[in-house]
Design an enzyme around this catalytic site. Structure first.
Site, PDB file in Angstrom:
ATOM      1  N   LYS A 206      28.224  25.923   9.671  1.00  0.00           N
ATOM      2  CA  LYS A 206      28.836  27.149  10.118  1.00  0.00           C
ATOM      3  C   LYS A 206      30.375  26.885   9.279  1.00  0.00           C
ATOM      4  O   LYS A 206      30.622  28.038   8.516  1.00  0.00           O
ATOM      5  CB  LYS A 206      29.238  27.150  11.674  1.00  0.00           C
ATOM      6  N   GLU A 212      28.270  15.157   7.064  1.00  0.00           N
ATOM      7  CA  GLU A 212      26.824  14.768   7.020  1.00  0.00           C
ATOM      8  C   GLU A 212      25.978  15.820   6.341  1.00  0.00           C
ATOM      9  O   GLU A 212      25.363  15.378   5.622  1.00  0.00           O
ATOM     10  CB  GLU A 212      26.423  14.667   8.579  1.00  0.00           C
ATOM     11  N   GLY A 267      28.944  26.825  17.318  1.00  0.00           N
ATOM     12  CA  GLY A 267      27.729  26.294  16.609  1.00  0.00           C
ATOM     13  C   GLY A 267      26.882  26.030  17.502  1.00  0.00           C
ATOM     14  O   GLY A 267      25.498  26.288  17.438  1.00  0.00           O
ATOM     15  N   ARG A 268      27.160  25.429  18.855  1.00  0.00           N
ATOM     16  CA  ARG A 268      25.848  25.369  19.808  1.00  0.00           C
ATOM     17  C   ARG A 268      25.422  26.450  20.594  1.00  0.00           C
ATOM     18  O   ARG A 268      24.335  26.327  21.391  1.00  0.00           O
ATOM     19  CB  ARG A 268      26.600  24.404  20.863  1.00  0.00           C
ATOM     20  N   GLU A 353      29.229  19.411  25.155  1.00  0.00           N
ATOM     21  CA  GLU A 353      30.305  19.604  24.295  1.00  0.00           C
ATOM     22  C   GLU A 353      31.045  21.023  24.732  1.00  0.00           C
ATOM     23  O   GLU A 353      32.116  21.097  24.159  1.00  0.00           O
ATOM     24  CB  GLU A 353      29.668  20.120  22.995  1.00  0.00           C
ATOM     25  N   HIS A 384       7.019   7.314  34.101  1.00  0.00           N
ATOM     26  CA  HIS A 384       6.746   5.895  33.874  1.00  0.00           C
ATOM     27  C   HIS A 384       7.734   5.060  33.286  1.00  0.00           C
ATOM     28  O   HIS A 384       7.577   3.934  32.640  1.00  0.00           O
ATOM     29  CB  HIS A 384       5.479   5.939  32.502  1.00  0.00           C
ATOM     30  N   LYS A 509      36.308  12.049  13.325  1.00  0.00           N
ATOM     31  CA  LYS A 509      35.915  12.581  12.072  1.00  0.00           C
ATOM     32  C   LYS A 509      36.749  12.138  10.924  1.00  0.00           C
ATOM     33  O   LYS A 509      36.449  11.708  10.015  1.00  0.00           O
ATOM     34  CB  LYS A 509      35.408  14.055  11.891  1.00  0.00           C
TER      35      LYS A 509
HETATM   36  O1  LIG Z   1      27.708  23.967  11.566  1.00  0.00           O
HETATM   37  P1  LIG Z   1      28.906  23.095  11.126  1.00  0.00           P
HETATM   38  O2  LIG Z   1      30.179  23.595  10.577  1.00  0.00           O
HETATM   39  O3  LIG Z   1      28.335  21.984  10.219  1.00  0.00           O
HETATM   40  O4  LIG Z   1      29.124  21.929  12.596  1.00  0.00           O
HETATM   41  C1  LIG Z   1      28.082  21.381  13.139  1.00  0.00           C
HETATM   42  C2  LIG Z   1      28.645  20.709  14.425  1.00  0.00           C
HETATM   43  O5  LIG Z   1      29.606  19.733  13.960  1.00  0.00           O
HETATM   44  C3  LIG Z   1      30.766  19.803  14.760  1.00  0.00           C
HETATM   45  O6  LIG Z   1      31.597  18.606  14.694  1.00  0.00           O
HETATM   46  C4  LIG Z   1      30.822  20.225  16.227  1.00  0.00           C
HETATM   47  O7  LIG Z   1      30.939  19.146  16.936  1.00  0.00           O
HETATM   48  C5  LIG Z   1      29.446  20.890  16.488  1.00  0.00           C
HETATM   49  O8  LIG Z   1      29.774  21.922  17.441  1.00  0.00           O
HETATM   50  C6  LIG Z   1      28.902  21.522  15.261  1.00  0.00           C
HETATM   51  O9  LIG Z   1      27.669  22.261  15.736  1.00  0.00           O
END
Ligand SMILES: O=P(O)(O)OC[C@H]1O[C@H](O)[C@H](O)[C@@H](O)[C@@H]1O
Length: 548
Positions: A206, A212, A267-268, A353, A384, A509
């Site tokens: 986003k 990462e 994002g979620r 979240e 199990h 972060k």
């Molecule tokens: O889609 P992006 O901007 O790369 O974000 C990826 C993810 O990282 C963030 O740290 C948030 O905690 C998430 O809500 C998000 O989905």
């Protein structure tokens, strides 16, 4: 904002809880066998049985009254109409617009949101169609066989979960793989054995600023350029999904091959928009649109059904009941479907979240426990492993059991029964055993030695929802996801929190970036955030052969 725990509705529930907490589901069913038929609700293709909950009709009445008191009705209207209910980020919350039909109307700040959504969907469909048909080729002219989605959090879990869920519908011979972790083992493992000439990488982010994702995307680009020997190959093998065109261009991806979304999609909550591009390539645009229609069916149900027959309201308020009145800490979600193996992980981000907050939207501290801890594994594997604790442990763990009537493909050997019926029998057996248990008398009557009887007692009275679905399809998957999205919304409303920000993930972060030089510098670092971390940095540097 009023204190919800000071309301008459909350007090009534607290009193009711005192009266009901000692009652066993055995008694509740004995007194009122009709509850099995009555305590059900349907939405779209989803059938919910909530009769095995520690509730009576009165509990439901009180819970829906609390939802009313919390202003849920107005909040639903506010969300669907595009009000800026994400107050800490000053944004609208319009994931429901991602699945509005083409003919729907929704304008926000004068902007035709439906037209925008469908313009992106049409571009995605066009692109997905070209990749699927082989018209879109890689740099050397070969068709794409593997799609690698690089993203994390909401830019990974949704498509990864849904691809796994719907992989039986992947009909173009294209498989998807997902890279998320910054652990180099992830990208290396996923790319291993892939033919770069036939691989398409979708960089999904986003913000397009996530450490990462950018690190993994650089690694994948280096792999591609190294193998194909030409920088120009990147434009045929890399596309982007993002809200940030500038950063996409800066990374070196042609913005003509970028699929956008908007700041009003969290994002979620984004897998049904452009973030779902990998899934759309796998299953095709028609199936993807069926999934969107499934989402929309649940949206309409949530928006219009009376609270007492409203699945997200019922399930959301049951979560409030156990969290705030019984003190339950966790919530298990147990899909009896191997295809939904990533569903619990997806729900962890969606729910935790969103509602893992200690302050309300107005900045004041919350007044009740928030944020159920979600966890789970597909049945029957969990049986199990951890069901022992569910059945006989000291904690109350409300659980959602999700089952499907029809398998995509059954396996029957000899005279049967088929494996799918065995799977379903297990689901039903577990919910019944959890609810009704087995008493000492019943166990003793089986001739069990007296010393062993207490070990075999099954206390029961352990609450579950059962969601039965005709079969796992794009549509029913969309319905299930929307169900949980709205459960989160219901609970966030009662707790008074902003379910759409995630400030709690930011500090770590920033600190990680600050710690990189401490780990990698030629000279021993002068400082660390705290003595414990300083000691760990020293040990790490030592083991990496760096100066300490
Ligand atoms: O889609 P992006 O901007 O790369 O974000 C990826 C993810 O990282 C963030 O740290 C948030 O905690 C998430 O809500 C998000 O989905």
């Amino acid at each position: 904002m009023a204190d919800i725990t000071e309301t008459a509705e909350w007090s009534a529930l607290a009193e009711h809880h005192t009266a009901l907490a000692g009652r066993h589901l055995r008694e509740l069913f004995a007194e009122d066998p009709g509850r099995a038929g009555r305590m059900t609700a349907d939405a779209g293709d989803l059938h919910l049985d909530y009769s095995k909950h520690r509730v009576t009709g009165e509990t439901l009445r009180l819970l829906t009254a609390l939802a009313e008191r919390a202003g849920l009705r107005d909040r639903i209207t506010a969300m669907f109409s595009g009000e800026r209910i994400n107050v800490s980020e000053d944004r609208a919350v319009l994931h429901t617009a991602l699945r509005l039909p083409r003919e729907a109307e929704l304008r926000v700040d004068g902007q035709d949101v439906v037209a925008d959504v469908h313009a992106v969907l049409d571009r995605m469909a066009d692109f997905a169609g070209r990749v699927r048909s082989g018209e879109w080729t890689g740099f050397t002219g070969k068709p794409i066989r593997t799609v690698v989605n690089i993203g994390i959090g909401g830019s990974d879990l949704g498509p990864a979960m849904a691809y796994e869920a719907l992989r039986d519908y992947a009909d173009a011979g294209i498989t998807c793989r997902f890279v998320s972790n910054i652990d180099p083992a992830d990208v290396t493992g996923v790319l291993a054995g892939l033919d770069p000439e036939q691989t398409l990488v979708i960089v999904s982010s986003k913000t397009f600023g996530t450490l990462e994702t950018l690190a993994n995307a650089r690694a994948a680009r280096a792999w591609l350029v190294d193998r194909l020997g030409d920088e120009k190959a990147v434009s045929r093998h890399f596309v982007a999904v993002s809200t940030n065109a500038e950063r996409v261009a800066a990374f070196g991806i042609d913005t003509g091959n970028m699929f956008g979304f908007w700041d009003w999609v969290g994002g979620r909550y984004s897998m049904d928009g452009a973030i779902g591009l990998s899934l759309m390539i796998a299953i095709g645009a028609d199936r993807f649109r069926e999934m969107l229609a499934g989402f929309h069916t649940l949206d309409e149900h949530f928006r219009t059904a009376p609270f007492e027959a409203n699945l997200p309201v019922l399930m959301g308020m049951l979560g409030v009941w156990y969290t705030d009145f019984f003190g339950a800490q966790t919530h298990a979600v147990l899909p009896y479907s191997q295809r939904l193996s990533r569903f619990p992980a997806y729900l962890q981000q969606l729910t935790m979240e969103s509602n893992g907050k200690s302050v309300r939207a107005d900045g004041a501290p919350v007044v009740a426990q928030t944020g159920e801890i979600f966890w789970g594994e597909p049945g029957t594997n969990g049986q199990h492993a951890f069901y022992q604790l569910l059945h006989q442990g000291t904690r109350l763990v409300p659980a959602d059991f999700i089952g499907f009537a029809e398998p995509f493909e059954d396996v029957v050997t000899g005279d049967g029964p088929g494996m799918h019926d065995l799977l379903t029998a297990n689901l039903l057996a577990q919910t019944s055993a959890l609810a009704f248990g087995k008493t000492a008398e019943e166990i003793a009557a089986e001739g069990t030695p007296a010393g062993i009887v207490p070990h075999k007692v099954m206390p029961g009275n352990r609450p579950t929802s059962t969601i039965l679905v005709p079969r796992l399809t794009p549509s029913t998957l969309g319905q299930l996801i929307a169900l949980y999205e709205h459960i989160v919304f219901v609970q966030g409303t009662v707790w008074g929190i902003d379910s759409f920000d995630q400030w709690g993930v930011e500090l770590g972060k920033v600190m990680a970036q600050d710690l990189v030089p401490a780990l990698t510098s030629a000279e021993p670092p002068a400082d660390a955030p705290d003595p414990s971390t300083a000691a760990l940095v020293r040990r790490y540097r030592e083991w990496r052969g760096r100066a300490v």
